[in-house]
Write a protein that holds these residues in place. Sequence first.
Motif: not given
Length: 271
Positions: A5-13, A154-173
């Motif tokens: 019954g509870g909502e789940l959210e995605a967390v992406i780094g 150069a390896e760039i490591v983000t904090e786990p601040d992204l919440r969806s596939a679309e947001q990850a794609g946009e941020w990467l652009k």
Amino acid sequence: MSEQGGELEAVIGLEIHIQLATATKMFCSCALSFGDPPNTHTCPVCLGLPGSLPVANARAVHFGLMIGLALGSELAPRSIFHRKNYFYPDLPKGYQISQYDEPLCRGGHLGEVRIHRVHLEEDAAKLTHLGASGRIHGSDASIVDFNRGGTPLAEIVTEPDLRSAEQAGEWLKLLRTTMRRLGVSDVNMEEGSLRCDANISLRAAGSEQLGVKTELKNMNSFRFIERGIRAEIARQQKLIAGGGTVTQETLHFDPASGAITSLRSKEEAHD
Ligand code: ADP
Ligand code: MG
Ligand code: ZN
């Protein structure tokens, strides 16, 4: 998404590797090349022959610092390289020169996403698996091109601040555009000068605690990254909805079939 019954959210780094657009390799004077005949840009240093002395490429360090400045990172007053030991045919030395506890840059952010760190390292050689078409002595053959070995990354490591596939794609652009404007890399996914691993977990929406993550390795197009993340979120949702739990592992997304397969379960730090 729901869990009892509870909502789940995605967390992406994201962990992003970009090849730096220097004239020469990270620790030797071999020219960077793409598409040249295999094994024509090598020397004792990038082949890791005994007695050779790696010398850091000043321009690569400069590019690393430019990236840190652009991301608002804290630049290290002192930064060192380590040997990361592992055995694989794309790494003739038996270790990759990378940074561990004193990376060049720490912290910062790009847009809404916090940066964990930026460090410098060297790329591995390029392995091509010929499969059954290249059988030697009855075994499937793989060939190796050491031209890429030692290319500055150069390896760039983000904090786990992204919440969806679309947001990850946009941020990467946005990251790609930023790197392109800085002039530090070609950031071309088709040629492998921009590569991205995505770490993905689910948690109860609103929770502060992180769930168990999986890592999707080496996706090489923006479309595949978004599709891969979406598929992995769906796989974890289904697993949890069925009463299962996510296990920490490294995964491969096959864009042709849409399938996600396990590469290996997470090994302990082996360095
Ligand atoms: P590892 O030791 O497995 O490499 P790190 O803590 O170094 O893990 O994090 C690697 C990447 O994974 C970072 O981009 C980080 O933001 C992300 N990450 C870490 N934990 C999680 C999590 N629970 N869910 C999603 N991403 C995560
Ligand atoms: Mg990691
Ligand atoms: Zn060399």
